[in-house]
Enzyme design. Structure first.
Site: not given
Ligand code: OGA
Ligand code: MN
Length: 286
Positions: A114, A116, A261, A276
């Site tokens: 996806h 973000d 990702h 994050r």
């Molecule tokens: C995010 C995500 C991936 C992960 O934080 O947007 O997709 O590895 N994380 O946790």
């Molecule tokens: Mn993500």
């Protein structure tokens, strides 16, 4: 000690996406030349990794602020799990529970590819994820170069998607796209170009993904499905993907406009926690 440009090293992580930046201590102020060099490297490599960092929330936000206005969470108040520790700029990505409730978001297991916030009118440009606690195995994050995903399409497919738009819609799930057969008004959604032009680099990037993209607008359902399935094959192309095995103290920043990702599965019985934040973006309409 302030980081200086002379100490900065840039080491590619794969042939097409990702670089490790060495010689930078993110807990310390960065001089302008270092910040400029990191910006250039970010646009060249899309995903930047900084290892062995020891940073608190404020230091992570201060670093992100070099690259744009730090975003705030879009999640509605009743769906915020962090309770009293809530910081509008921070999201914990975690499966840890406190008093029976998850302390963070995106808790368990595999996540499909996806971008973000592609369901937002002005998708945030960058995500900054800092690893604090990790399982003994799995929970790797895969990054796909979406400039390359666009480039490898046949000329015919490039022509078919020219000017086309897609519905991006999200309900905080990790392995299913929203069912759009009913009323979609209650879900976050936006119509976006199937391929965008990156506002900084001017390059074209494929902007669809299996978790959030539900249909090609104005196409018959079966043709829309067939085209999306064809476009989603980028996720099986190892030539354009870097898979990151996290170590505690890793900070990764990625560009959401030209990459997407995914996450591999990991044992639900083991703790995983990453911190994050994001920097804001702009509309990606032509
Ligand atoms: C995010 C995500 C991936 C992960 O934080 O947007 O997709 O590895 N994380 O946790
Ligand atoms: Mn993500």
């Amino acid at each position: 000690m302030t980081t200086t440009l002379e100490k900065l090293e840039i080491l590619p992580l794969s042939p097409t996406i990702g670089a490790e930046i060495r010689g930078v201590d993110l807990s310390q102020p960065l001089d302008d030349r270092t910040v400029s060099a990191i910006k250039v490297a970010w646009h060249d490599h899309i995903v930047l990794l900084f290892r062995d960092q020891d940073i608190d929330t404020e230091q992570q936000i201060a670093f992100a602020e070099h690259f744009g206005d730090v975003g705030t969470r879009s999640r509605p108040a009743e769906r915020r799990p962090e309770g009293a520790d809530y910081n509008a700029s921070i999201m914990l990505v975690s499966n840890i529970k406190k008093d029976g409730e998850y302390i963070g978001s995106l808790p368990d297991g595999e996540m499909w590819f996806h971008h973000d916030m592609c369901y937002d009118r002005a998708p945030h440009k960058g995500t900054f994820l800092y690893a604090m606690e990790l399982p003994s195995t799995g929970g790797n994050t895969l990054f796909a170069n979406m400039y390359a995903a666009y480039e490898v399409l046949s000329d015919e497919t490039k022509e078919r998607i020219k000017g086309q738009r897609a519905l991006q819609i999200y309900d905080f799930a990790t392995r299913e796209v929203v069912d759009i057969s009913g009323d979609i008004a209650k879900y976050k959604h936006e119509i976006q170009p199937v391929a965008i032009t990156h506002p900084v680099t001017g390059k074209k990037a494929l902007y669809v993904n299996p978790l959030i993209t539900a249909r090609i607008e104005d196409w018959p359902e079966d043709e829309s499905r067939a085209l999306l399935d064809e476009l989603f094959t980028f996720g099986e192309n190892p030539d354009i993907i870097y898979e990151h095995e996290w170590r505690e103290g890793d900070l990764i920043m990625w560009d959401n406009w030209c990459s997407c990702h995914a996450r591999t599965d990991f044992p639900a019985s083991e703790r995983r926690m990453l911190r994050r934040c994001t920097v804001k973006g702009q509309p990606l309409y032509e």
